[in-house]
Write a protein that holds these residues in place. Sequence first.
Motif: not given
Length: 282
Positions: A98-104, A106-113, A209-210
């Motif tokens: 899996g990717p790091s949370l930071s790279s996720l 950076s690529k997609h913005g905020y994390v969905p609920l 928040a992203g």
Amino acid sequence: MSDTWGLAGGDAIVPGLTAVKPVGGGTMYEAWLAFDERLYAPVVAKVVRPGQVSDSARADLQREVDMLGRLSHPGIARLFAYDDEGDRPYLVLENIDGPSLSSLISKHGYVPLHQLLPLGLELASALHYLRAMDVCHLDIKPSNVIMGAPAKLIDFSIAMEAKAAGELTDPLGSDEYMAPEQCLPGERGTVGHASDMWGFGATMFRAAAGYRAFEREPRWLQLTEEPYVLPDFVPTALGDLIHACLSSDAADRPLPEEAARALEPMLERLPQARLSGFKISL
């Protein structure tokens, strides 16, 4: 010239451990996806940079080895092997798919609920365990979270027992993810388990928040400013939890288990996934 071993894919890091591709690193270490012939599996090799190899670096590596050797939890990357005496000191760690949370972010913005709430529960679980083991991670941040199933904490290079953390007199951590007491130990409080909950709050804020709770510059705005406002789409209950974790007073921050108990009903209230377009009758 950069401080690197000059490795490329296919090179031997050490005999039996072959570099595949770089996967990050920092000032002290290079990090490589590697193939371990003994395990016959992909791993992550954390290699001390050539300009950093010293007695103190070897001692730091051994301290991380000792720390990881004490820990066994689904949310913490496992240690498989190490060598702190060779010319190229290294650790062999579990490779998490899996990717790091930071790279996720950076690529997609905020994390969905539907991803964010399980992430919060998994991190709270790991922090609850670390508290029980009397270990403070002290560097909870998105780049140290790998989004596997479950999410896993990595990088215990500055982790220490709570007693040692409480005796710190110098700043320690990553600027935007440091609790106030990590920025100014003694003056703003005692570093300890609650400091990791501040890092948890700052990490969850960025994921929700992203963007970061505090700007990078000037340094340590968390000492003088309130965090940014979360977007309107973040549920109030989640925002309240995140801001409680970001309290300047360590005593006001929730325990990991309290954070988990707050997150569980939020997760239960999410709409359940269902098939569409047809119905199955039993």
